[in-house]
Design a protein around this motif. Structure first.
Motif, PDB file in Angstrom:
ATOM      1  N   HIS A  84       0.830  -1.204   0.000  1.00 34.77           N
ATOM      2  CA  HIS A  84       0.000   0.000   0.000  1.00 34.77           C
ATOM      3  C   HIS A  84       0.869   1.261   0.000  1.00 34.77           C
ATOM      4  CE1 HIS A  84      -3.481  -2.362   2.112  1.00 34.77           C
ATOM      5  NE2 HIS A  84      -3.283  -2.746   0.863  1.00 34.77           N
ATOM      6  N   MET A  85       1.904   1.253   0.821  1.00 36.47           N
ATOM      7  CA  MET A  85       2.761   2.436   0.916  1.00 36.47           C
ATOM      8  C   MET A  85       3.563   2.649  -0.362  1.00 36.47           C
ATOM      9  SD  MET A  85       2.152   3.891   3.843  1.00 36.47           S
ATOM     10  CE  MET A  85       3.570   4.824   4.425  1.00 36.47           C
ATOM     11  N   GLU A  86       3.984   1.562  -0.989  1.00 36.53           N
ATOM     12  CA  GLU A  86       4.714   1.687  -2.254  1.00 36.53           C
ATOM     13  C   GLU A  86       3.806   2.238  -3.352  1.00 36.53           C
ATOM     14  OE1 GLU A  86       6.175  -2.231  -2.934  1.00 36.53           O
ATOM     15  OE2 GLU A  86       7.922  -1.996  -1.600  1.00 36.53           O
ATOM     16  N   GLU A  87       2.560   1.750  -3.384  1.00 35.26           N
ATOM     17  CA  GLU A  87       1.610   2.237  -4.389  1.00 35.26           C
ATOM     18  C   GLU A  87       1.274   3.705  -4.145  1.00 35.26           C
ATOM     19  OE1 GLU A  87      -2.738   0.915  -6.258  1.00 35.26           O
ATOM     20  OE2 GLU A  87      -1.705  -0.390  -4.815  1.00 35.26           O
ATOM     21  N   SER A  88       1.131   4.070  -2.876  1.00 34.85           N
ATOM     22  CA  SER A  88       0.866   5.451  -2.520  1.00 34.85           C
ATOM     23  C   SER A  88       2.023   6.357  -2.946  1.00 34.85           C
ATOM     24  CB  SER A  88       0.644   5.579  -1.013  1.00 34.85           C
ATOM     25  OG  SER A  88       0.563   6.923  -0.612  1.00 34.85           O
ATOM     26  N   ALA A  89       3.241   5.939  -2.676  1.00 35.98           N
ATOM     27  CA  ALA A  89       4.421   6.735  -3.029  1.00 35.98           C
ATOM     28  C   ALA A  89       4.524   6.926  -4.540  1.00 35.98           C
ATOM     29  CB  ALA A  89       5.681   6.065  -2.488  1.00 35.98           C
ATOM     30  N   ALA A  90       4.255   5.873  -5.296  1.00 33.91           N
ATOM     31  CA  ALA A  90       4.342   5.962  -6.757  1.00 33.91           C
ATOM     32  C   ALA A  90       3.306   6.937  -7.307  1.00 33.91           C
ATOM     33  CB  ALA A  90       4.152   4.571  -7.365  1.00 33.91           C
ATOM     34  N   LEU A  91       2.110   6.923  -6.743  1.00 34.41           N
ATOM     35  CA  LEU A  91       1.055   7.815  -7.217  1.00 34.41           C
ATOM     36  C   LEU A  91       1.367   9.269  -6.860  1.00 34.41           C
ATOM     37  CD1 LEU A  91      -1.620   8.115  -8.632  1.00 34.41           C
ATOM     38  CD2 LEU A  91      -2.785   7.466  -6.519  1.00 34.41           C
ATOM     39  N   GLY A 149       6.593  13.807  -4.813  1.00 32.45           N
ATOM     40  CA  GLY A 149       7.574  12.841  -4.322  1.00 32.45           C
ATOM     41  C   GLY A 149       8.382  13.338  -3.140  1.00 32.45           C
ATOM     42  N   SER A 150       8.561  14.664  -3.043  1.00 32.63           N
ATOM     43  CA  SER A 150       9.342  15.227  -1.937  1.00 32.63           C
ATOM     44  C   SER A 150       8.492  15.474  -0.693  1.00 32.63           C
ATOM     45  CB  SER A 150       9.985  16.544  -2.382  1.00 32.63           C
ATOM     46  OG  SER A 150       8.985  17.498  -2.719  1.00 32.63           O
ATOM     47  N   ALA A 151       7.213  15.176  -0.769  1.00 29.37           N
ATOM     48  CA  ALA A 151       6.312  15.491   0.343  1.00 29.37           C
ATOM     49  C   ALA A 151       5.708  14.253   0.993  1.00 29.37           C
ATOM     50  CB  ALA A 151       5.189  16.403  -0.144  1.00 29.37           C
ATOM     51  N   LEU A 152       6.283  13.081   0.717  1.00 28.65           N
ATOM     52  CA  LEU A 152       5.685  11.836   1.217  1.00 28.65           C
ATOM     53  C   LEU A 152       5.537  11.829   2.736  1.00 28.65           C
ATOM     54  CD1 LEU A 152       7.536   9.102  -0.916  1.00 28.65           C
ATOM     55  CD2 LEU A 152       5.383  10.277  -1.404  1.00 28.65           C
ATOM     56  N   GLU A 153       6.532  12.337   3.443  1.00 35.06           N
ATOM     57  CA  GLU A 153       6.535  12.261   4.905  1.00 35.06           C
ATOM     58  C   GLU A 153       6.009  13.529   5.567  1.00 35.06           C
ATOM     59  OE1 GLU A 153       7.173   9.394   6.319  1.00 35.06           O
ATOM     60  OE2 GLU A 153       7.511   8.612   4.293  1.00 35.06           O
ATOM     61  N   LYS A 154       5.469  14.436   4.767  1.00 36.99           N
ATOM     62  CA  LYS A 154       4.948  15.677   5.339  1.00 36.99           C
ATOM     63  C   LYS A 154       3.483  15.528   5.738  1.00 36.99           C
ATOM     64  CE  LYS A 154       8.124  18.865   3.071  1.00 36.99           C
ATOM     65  NZ  LYS A 154       8.257  20.072   2.226  1.00 36.99           N
ATOM     66  N   TYR A 155       3.099  16.263   6.787  1.00 33.92           N
ATOM     67  CA  TYR A 155       1.730  16.246   7.270  1.00 33.92           C
ATOM     68  C   TYR A 155       0.933  17.377   6.591  1.00 33.92           C
ATOM     69  CZ  TYR A 155       3.360  12.977  10.804  1.00 33.92           C
ATOM     70  OH  TYR A 155       3.892  11.865  11.422  1.00 33.92           O
ATOM     71  N   PRO A 156      -0.394  17.273   6.572  1.00 34.32           N
ATOM     72  CA  PRO A 156      -1.197  18.280   5.871  1.00 34.32           C
ATOM     73  C   PRO A 156      -0.872  19.719   6.241  1.00 34.32           C
ATOM     74  CG  PRO A 156      -2.570  16.414   6.422  1.00 34.32           C
ATOM     75  CD  PRO A 156      -1.230  16.143   7.059  1.00 34.32           C
ATOM     76  N   HIS A 157      -0.588  19.994   7.519  1.00 29.29           N
ATOM     77  CA  HIS A 157      -0.301  21.378   7.921  1.00 29.29           C
ATOM     78  C   HIS A 157       1.012  21.882   7.353  1.00 29.29           C
ATOM     79  CE1 HIS A 157       2.062  19.285  11.082  1.00 29.29           C
ATOM     80  NE2 HIS A 157       2.791  20.393  11.091  1.00 29.29           N
ATOM     81  N   GLU A 158       1.841  20.972   6.840  1.00 32.04           N
ATOM     82  CA  GLU A 158       3.116  21.356   6.241  1.00 32.04           C
ATOM     83  C   GLU A 158       3.017  21.536   4.727  1.00 32.04           C
ATOM     84  OE1 GLU A 158       6.514  19.237   8.804  1.00 32.04           O
ATOM     85  OE2 GLU A 158       5.067  17.797   7.985  1.00 32.04           O
ATOM     86  N   LEU A 159       1.825  21.307   4.179  1.00 33.97           N
ATOM     87  CA  LEU A 159       1.625  21.377   2.736  1.00 33.97           C
ATOM     88  C   LEU A 159       0.801  22.602   2.363  1.00 33.97           C
ATOM     89  CD1 LEU A 159       0.647  17.628   2.120  1.00 33.97           C
ATOM     90  CD2 LEU A 159       2.927  18.656   1.911  1.00 33.97           C
ATOM     91  N   ARG A 174      -3.792  17.890  -4.311  1.00 41.90           N
ATOM     92  CA  ARG A 174      -3.203  16.782  -5.068  1.00 41.90           C
ATOM     93  C   ARG A 174      -3.205  15.496  -4.251  1.00 41.90           C
ATOM     94  NH1 ARG A 174       2.386  18.863  -7.297  1.00 41.90           N
ATOM     95  NH2 ARG A 174       1.939  20.731  -6.068  1.00 41.90           N
ATOM     96  N   VAL A 175      -2.971  15.607  -2.946  1.00 40.28           N
ATOM     97  CA  VAL A 175      -3.064  14.425  -2.075  1.00 40.28           C
ATOM     98  C   VAL A 175      -4.486  13.875  -2.102  1.00 40.28           C
ATOM     99  CG1 VAL A 175      -2.882  13.567   0.299  1.00 40.28           C
ATOM    100  CG2 VAL A 175      -1.171  15.176  -0.585  1.00 40.28           C
ATOM    101  N   ALA A 176      -5.489  14.774  -2.070  1.00 38.16           N
ATOM    102  CA  ALA A 176      -6.893  14.341  -2.109  1.00 38.16           C
ATOM    103  C   ALA A 176      -7.207  13.639  -3.427  1.00 38.16           C
ATOM    104  CB  ALA A 176      -7.814  15.544  -1.907  1.00 38.16           C
ATOM    105  N   ILE A 177      -6.655  14.143  -4.536  1.00 36.03           N
ATOM    106  CA  ILE A 177      -6.851  13.484  -5.832  1.00 36.03           C
ATOM    107  C   ILE A 177      -6.209  12.104  -5.808  1.00 36.03           C
ATOM    108  CG2 ILE A 177      -6.240  13.569  -8.279  1.00 36.03           C
ATOM    109  CD1 ILE A 177      -6.509  16.632  -8.093  1.00 36.03           C
ATOM    110  N   ALA A 178      -5.011  12.007  -5.232  1.00 35.94           N
ATOM    111  CA  ALA A 178      -4.338  10.707  -5.123  1.00 35.94           C
ATOM    112  C   ALA A 178      -5.144   9.743  -4.262  1.00 35.94           C
ATOM    113  CB  ALA A 178      -2.938  10.898  -4.538  1.00 35.94           C
ATOM    114  N   GLN A 179      -5.768  10.252  -3.183  1.00 34.86           N
ATOM    115  CA  GLN A 179      -6.619   9.405  -2.337  1.00 34.86           C
ATOM    116  C   GLN A 179      -7.722   8.749  -3.154  1.00 34.86           C
ATOM    117  OE1 GLN A 179      -7.916  12.239   0.693  1.00 34.86           O
ATOM    118  NE2 GLN A 179      -6.952  10.988   2.277  1.00 34.86           N
ATOM    119  N   ALA A 180      -8.304   9.520  -4.057  1.00 36.91           N
ATOM    120  CA  ALA A 180      -9.384   8.985  -4.885  1.00 36.91           C
ATOM    121  C   ALA A 180      -8.850   8.043  -5.955  1.00 36.91           C
ATOM    122  CB  ALA A 180     -10.153  10.137  -5.532  1.00 36.91           C
ATOM    123  N   LEU A 181      -7.753   8.410  -6.610  1.00 38.09           N
ATOM    124  CA  LEU A 181      -7.227   7.619  -7.724  1.00 38.09           C
ATOM    125  C   LEU A 181      -6.686   6.268  -7.282  1.00 38.09           C
ATOM    126  CD1 LEU A 181      -5.335  10.308  -9.849  1.00 38.09           C
ATOM    127  CD2 LEU A 181      -7.490   9.170 -10.412  1.00 38.09           C
TER     128      LEU A 181
END
Length: 307
Positions: free
Chosen positions: A126-133, A140-150, A157-164
């Protein structure tokens, strides 16, 4: 191409207030459809009927998947939805937010506790698929960042990835870029163009288009730019031929839009004539299209060549 979403005679009313009237619409696999219309015409009401949170007063919403048609009565994973106001878990990183849906879909609390080795292997996938998307969506540089840091655009874009990541039969976008600044909005519009580009590549390779999109927007330039089909919903139609009061909005415009790739210059003058046409036929109270003409245009848009 085949039908993914089918609306059959959709009508909706809130008490005596008639909102939608006998909406018929087919969306084919691989199409990116933009839905436009005057304020209060029922665009969000129609979208909620498709999502399944507010079933129509009459008519049916059907999603076609794996050769089968399912009548929609509640939300489901076959429809991904992204709203203007993204909803991310504040205590999860971007990568964890995107992977969360797969965890809920493929495991349970009990299975994660009793089958720890199996869960760990699934979690890794799951985490690998999430990272690739997220990488594909330029996060790619924001994988470990929390929403308040974005930024707002990054969160969207994270929300779009959640759906896709759930691979829905159709992706629904409800004014997804309306709260963003112009530069960020343009960047995210190109994300939608990238999805359509992936469809075109899949067709060239003899495969099936991975993305079908229905996007509600109030911005006509955006509608023409990101879609290959524009549908206009309006309360301004010749209802006097059927009733002594408006029974709700209908589809009054349904035509293909021009082709754009993410690399193309965003020159709105290229489709000025279509914008003027939409303004007249969808937004002008004095213009009233005939039902027969709309049905003909809808048929042409459905069976015509995809952009």
């Amino acid at each position: 191409m085949n039908t993914v979403l089918e609306l059959k005679q959709i009508s909706h009313a809130f008490g005596d207030h008639k909102v939608l009237h006998k909406i018929d619409l087919d969306i084919l696999r691989g199409q990116v459809v933009a839905l436009v219309g005057p304020s209060g015409c029922g665009k969000s009401t129609l979208l909620r009927a498709i999502v399944g949170t507010h079933p129509p007063t009459s008519g049916e919403v059907c999603v076609h998947e794996n050769g089968k048609a399912k009548v929609i009565q509640s939300p489901g994973r076959d429809r991904g939805i992204v709203y203007q106001k993204y909803s991310l878990f504040p205590h999860l990183t971007a990568q964890e937010n995107v992977a969360f849906g797969l965890m809920l879909d493929q495991t349970s609390n009990v299975s994660r506790l009793l089958k720890i080795p199996v869960w760990k292997q699934l979690r890794k996938g799951h985490m690998e698929e999430s990272a690739a998307l997220l990488e594909k969506l330029r996060l790619g540089s924001a994988l470990e960042k929390y929403p308040h840091e974005l930024s707002g655009g990054m969160c969207q874009r994270v929300a779009i990835a959640q759906a896709l990541i759930m691979k829905p039969a159709i992706l629904l976008l409800d004014e997804p870029f309306g709260a963003l600044d112009e530069a960020t909005r343009e960047e995210l519009q190109r994300i939608i163009l990238t999805l359509f580009q992936e469809n075109q590549q899949a067709y060239k390779e003899g495969g099936m288009a991975p993305h079908t999109v229905l996007m509600v927007t109030h911005e006509i330039n955006e509608a023409i730019y990101v879609s290959n089909r524009v549908v206009g919903l309006s309360q301004y139609w010749n209802w006097k031929a059927e009733s002594d009061h408006c029974p709700g909005a209908k589809i009054v415009y349904d035509k293909p839009a021009p082709c754009f790739s993410p690399e193309d210059e965003r020159d709105f003058q290229k489709f000025r004539s279509q914008k003027d046409e939409i303004l007249r036929e969808v937004f002008d109270p004095e213009y009233q299209n005939s039902s027969k003409e709309v049905m003909r245009l809808a048929h042409e848009a459905s069976v015509g060549e995809s952009k």
